[in-house]
Motif scaffolding. Structure first.
Motif, PDB file in Angstrom:
ATOM      1  N   UNK A 249       4.933   3.011   8.300  1.00 29.57           N
ATOM      2  CA  UNK A 249       3.885   3.997   8.051  1.00 29.57           C
ATOM      3  C   UNK A 249       2.531   3.391   8.398  1.00 29.57           C
ATOM      4  N   UNK A 250       1.563   4.252   8.640  1.00 30.48           N
ATOM      5  CA  UNK A 250       0.200   3.810   8.914  1.00 30.48           C
ATOM      6  C   UNK A 250      -0.760   4.615   8.052  1.00 30.48           C
ATOM      7  N   UNK A 251      -1.852   3.982   7.653  1.00 32.41           N
ATOM      8  CA  UNK A 251      -2.841   4.608   6.782  1.00 32.41           C
ATOM      9  C   UNK A 251      -4.025   5.082   7.620  1.00 32.41           C
TER      10      UNK A 251
ATOM     11  N   UNK B 249      -8.571  -0.209   4.371  1.00 32.23           N
ATOM     12  CA  UNK B 249      -7.196   0.263   4.560  1.00 32.23           C
ATOM     13  C   UNK B 249      -6.981   0.984   5.882  1.00 32.23           C
ATOM     14  N   UNK B 250      -8.057   1.471   6.478  1.00 34.29           N
ATOM     15  CA  UNK B 250      -7.926   2.323   7.665  1.00 34.29           C
ATOM     16  C   UNK B 250      -7.108   1.652   8.764  1.00 34.29           C
ATOM     17  N   UNK B 251      -6.088   2.349   9.196  1.00 36.20           N
ATOM     18  CA  UNK B 251      -5.189   1.962  10.295  1.00 36.20           C
ATOM     19  C   UNK B 251      -4.281   0.775   9.950  1.00 36.20           C
ATOM     20  N   UNK B 252      -4.274   0.356   8.692  1.00 34.83           N
ATOM     21  CA  UNK B 252      -3.316  -0.653   8.244  1.00 34.83           C
ATOM     22  C   UNK B 252      -1.908  -0.049   8.247  1.00 34.83           C
ATOM     23  N   UNK B 253      -0.921  -0.877   8.549  1.00 38.97           N
ATOM     24  CA  UNK B 253       0.481  -0.466   8.518  1.00 38.97           C
ATOM     25  C   UNK B 253       1.132  -0.940   7.226  1.00 38.97           C
ATOM     26  N   UNK B 254       2.175  -0.231   6.811  1.00 34.52           N
ATOM     27  CA  UNK B 254       2.914  -0.590   5.608  1.00 34.52           C
ATOM     28  C   UNK B 254       4.308   0.028   5.701  1.00 34.52           C
TER      29      UNK B 254
ATOM     30  N   UNK C  58     -10.312  13.210   4.912  1.00 34.32           N
ATOM     31  CA  UNK C  58     -11.307  13.780   4.004  1.00 34.32           C
ATOM     32  C   UNK C  58     -11.060  13.385   2.560  1.00 34.32           C
ATOM     33  N   UNK C  59      -9.795  13.069   2.228  1.00 34.68           N
ATOM     34  CA  UNK C  59      -9.453  12.651   0.867  1.00 34.68           C
ATOM     35  C   UNK C  59      -9.512  11.138   0.689  1.00 34.68           C
ATOM     36  N   UNK C  60      -9.897  10.426   1.737  1.00 33.13           N
ATOM     37  CA  UNK C  60      -9.985   8.962   1.683  1.00 33.13           C
ATOM     38  C   UNK C  60      -9.001   8.329   2.634  1.00 33.13           C
ATOM     39  N   UNK C  61      -7.740   8.240   2.210  1.00 35.75           N
ATOM     40  CA  UNK C  61      -6.687   7.648   3.034  1.00 35.75           C
ATOM     41  C   UNK C  61      -5.441   8.521   2.957  1.00 35.75           C
ATOM     42  N   UNK C  62      -4.833   8.764   4.098  1.00 33.99           N
ATOM     43  CA  UNK C  62      -3.576   9.503   4.161  1.00 33.99           C
ATOM     44  C   UNK C  62      -2.512   8.630   4.795  1.00 33.99           C
ATOM     45  N   UNK C  63      -1.334   8.583   4.181  1.00 31.16           N
ATOM     46  CA  UNK C  63      -0.207   7.820   4.720  1.00 31.16           C
ATOM     47  C   UNK C  63       0.667   8.735   5.563  1.00 31.16           C
ATOM     48  N   UNK C  64       1.007   8.267   6.766  1.00 28.22           N
ATOM     49  CA  UNK C  64       1.915   9.002   7.627  1.00 28.22           C
ATOM     50  C   UNK C  64       2.975   8.053   8.176  1.00 28.22           C
ATOM     51  N   UNK C  65       4.215   8.492   8.137  1.00 29.86           N
ATOM     52  CA  UNK C  65       5.279   7.717   8.776  1.00 29.86           C
ATOM     53  C   UNK C  65       5.107   7.833  10.286  1.00 29.86           C
TER      54      UNK C  65
ATOM     55  N   UNK D 287       0.802  -1.230   0.000  1.00 32.40           N
ATOM     56  CA  UNK D 287       0.000   0.000   0.000  1.00 32.40           C
ATOM     57  C   UNK D 287       0.832   1.276   0.000  1.00 32.40           C
ATOM     58  N   UNK D 288       1.993   1.248   0.635  1.00 25.75           N
ATOM     59  CA  UNK D 288       2.845   2.429   0.649  1.00 25.75           C
ATOM     60  C   UNK D 288       3.438   2.763  -0.702  1.00 25.75           C
ATOM     61  N   UNK D 289       3.501   1.782  -1.607  1.00 27.02           N
ATOM     62  CA  UNK D 289       4.044   2.030  -2.936  1.00 27.02           C
ATOM     63  C   UNK D 289       2.959   2.328  -3.960  1.00 27.02           C
ATOM     64  N   UNK D 290       1.764   1.787  -3.744  1.00 31.44           N
ATOM     65  CA  UNK D 290       0.671   1.929  -4.719  1.00 31.44           C
ATOM     66  C   UNK D 290      -0.608   2.352  -3.999  1.00 31.44           C
ATOM     67  N   UNK D 291      -0.525   3.446  -3.265  1.00 33.51           N
ATOM     68  CA  UNK D 291      -1.622   3.829  -2.380  1.00 33.51           C
ATOM     69  C   UNK D 291      -2.924   4.084  -3.127  1.00 33.51           C
ATOM     70  N   UNK D 292      -2.880   4.825  -4.220  1.00 36.74           N
ATOM     71  CA  UNK D 292      -4.115   5.134  -4.942  1.00 36.74           C
ATOM     72  C   UNK D 292      -4.766   3.878  -5.496  1.00 36.74           C
ATOM     73  N   UNK D 293      -3.959   2.932  -5.972  1.00 35.11           N
ATOM     74  CA  UNK D 293      -4.498   1.670  -6.480  1.00 35.11           C
ATOM     75  C   UNK D 293      -5.170   0.887  -5.352  1.00 35.11           C
ATOM     76  N   UNK D 294      -4.527   0.820  -4.199  1.00 44.20           N
ATOM     77  CA  UNK D 294      -5.113   0.088  -3.071  1.00 44.20           C
ATOM     78  C   UNK D 294      -6.387   0.758  -2.571  1.00 44.20           C
TER      79      UNK D 294
END
Length: 427
Positions: free
Chosen positions: A396-398, A295-300, A402-409, A279-286
């Motif tokens: 990182x965690x997802x 995806x919510x709160x999944x780690x990657x 408001x935009x759907x999913x945000x990735x944060x380290x 998911x961290x490499x292909x976030x929009x696809x996932x």
């Protein structure tokens, strides 16, 4: 081979792509011995870059943006008159030869051989990932041609005997889970379930992780390898759930991670922590395939696509790349396209340092760049075996946004842009 069997992507910006079965007319400089200024041959009219890509199949979603990144680099350099070669003190135009391997390692092996024996390319680049890189490694070594390995990070590729490989974009795969293991230890997680694909890339991560955790008294209650083709995880998840894990880690490719996360969601099972690789490499696809809830709160793994590098020693910086690449290749911008572009930057730095286009000089050029090359993908450092050691992947965690999913380290603190949520909320 028939042309219709392995079609190539048509060039849209003046880079020639050869049809399968045809050969390059450019002169090759693939000899293994170094060249001094006194016997330097005349500069070739062009430098050929040969690779394969997955136009369809399970690796296409990763391979195509990676190829687009490489093509973008070639387009950018050709707009300047070509890539600069130190030995010739001039720029030489680039020509890309790319064959469609259809996500098949067997097909890739045939096409890699064609690039080396018929096209006699100057620069040899592998397709995405360890599965499709593996046949290129042995062929490059046999033909004494340097392989610029984009994202094939399997441990067996890097040995003292192999002097013909340079890993350009990601650390060797046994390094990947080091930070992840430290994160699990920091959270005092005591009981884990680990599911992994039985390929070099995934198995090496699982092995390293289990070893580190065992040394720190963490129990891996469930530890299971499955074929890389696995897409049904229902029964496996039931067994995992029975082990009552504090965290579930699945090491797979994108084609495994997607159905795994879909199966977790459809099963109604809730785990305190779920980790998957891609998911961290292909976030929009996932996000399209799994959805926000899945995806919510999944780690990657975090990647340098999400890090801003405003100052670089070669190529475009982070913001420049994202703007210019998105304009040239709409819909292809992600971590893999950055990797493809960065492969070009490593080739570029190698040629800038190279005394000639001999393979020995090109490899020496890569070694000279090691530790001194800073790009939008971080610091390029390779060891004596050609393995990348300069980049450590943060955890990182997802998060829903408001935009759907945000990735944060979230770990380590030096790279964190957010705080980890553990255990994951229910619902």
């Amino acid at each position: 081979m028939r042309k219709k069997t392995f079609p190539v992507i048509a060039a849209s910006f003046g880079i020639a792509l050869a049809a399968c079965g045809s050969s390059s007319t450019s002169s090759s400089s693939s000899g293994s011995s170094g060249t001094s200024a006194s016997n330097l041959p005349a500069a070739p009219a062009q430098i050929t870059v040969g690779t394969t890509y997955s136009g369809s199949g399970s690796f296409a979603t990763s391979s195509l943006p990676e190829l687009a990144g490489l093509k973008f680099w070639i387009k950018t350099e050709n707009a300047k008159g070509g890539v600069y070669v130190g030995g010739y003190k001039k720029r030489i135009p680039l020509k890309l030869i790319a064959y469609n391997d259809l996500s098949s390692a067997t097909t890739a092996a045939t096409l890699y051989n064609q690039l080396l024996t018929q096209d006699k390319v100057n620069i040899f680049v592998s397709d995405f990932g360890s599965v499709l890189t593996a046949p290129a490694v042995s062929l490059a070594q046999a033909h004494k041609v340097v392989l610029f390995d984009q994202t094939g990070t399997g441990i067996p590729f890097f040995t003292p005997q192999n002097k013909y490989i340079v890993l350009t974009d990601l650390p060797e795969s046994s390094i990947w889970p080091n930070v992840l293991a430290k994160f699990l230890i920091s959270k005092q997680i005591k009981n884990l379930a680990v599911l992994y694909g039985t390929n070099d890339f995934d198995a090496s991560q699982a092995t390293t992780l289990k070893s580190i955790l065992s040394q720190n008294g963490i129990n891996v209650a469930y530890y299971q390898g499955v074929p890389s083709s696995t897409t049904s995880f229902g029964t496996l998840l039931q067994t995992i759930s029975a082990s009552k894990p504090d965290a579930v880690l699945e090491f797979g490719y994108a084609a495994n991670d997607t159905p795994f996360l879909q199966n977790v969601q459809s099963s109604g099972m809730h785990f305190k922590m779920v980790f998957t690789v891609f998911p961290g490499q292909l976030l929009s696809l996932f996000q399209q395939q799994v959805g926000t809830a899945g995806l919510a709160y999944t780690y990657t793994y975090g990647t340098n696509f999400y890090v801003n590098y405003p100052t670089v020693s070669e190529g475009l910086n982070s913001s420049q790349f994202k703007t210019q690449f998105a304009a040239a290749f709409p819909g292809q911008l992600n971590s893999l396209s950055l990797d493809g572009y960065n492969t070009g930057l490593v080739i570029q730095a190698s040629l800038k340092n190279a005394k000639s286009l001999s393979q020995t000089d090109i490899r020496a050029g890569a070694a000279a760049a090691s530790g001194h090359l800073n790009t939008l993908n971080g610091n390029f450092v390779i060891n004596s075996e050609g393995a990348q050691t300069g980049e450590l992947l943060p955890v990182a965690q997802l998060f829903p946004s408001s935009s759907g999913i945000t990735l944060k380290a979230v770990y380590p603190a030096s790279q964190a842009t957010g705080s980890a949520v553990y255990p994951a909320p229910v619902g």
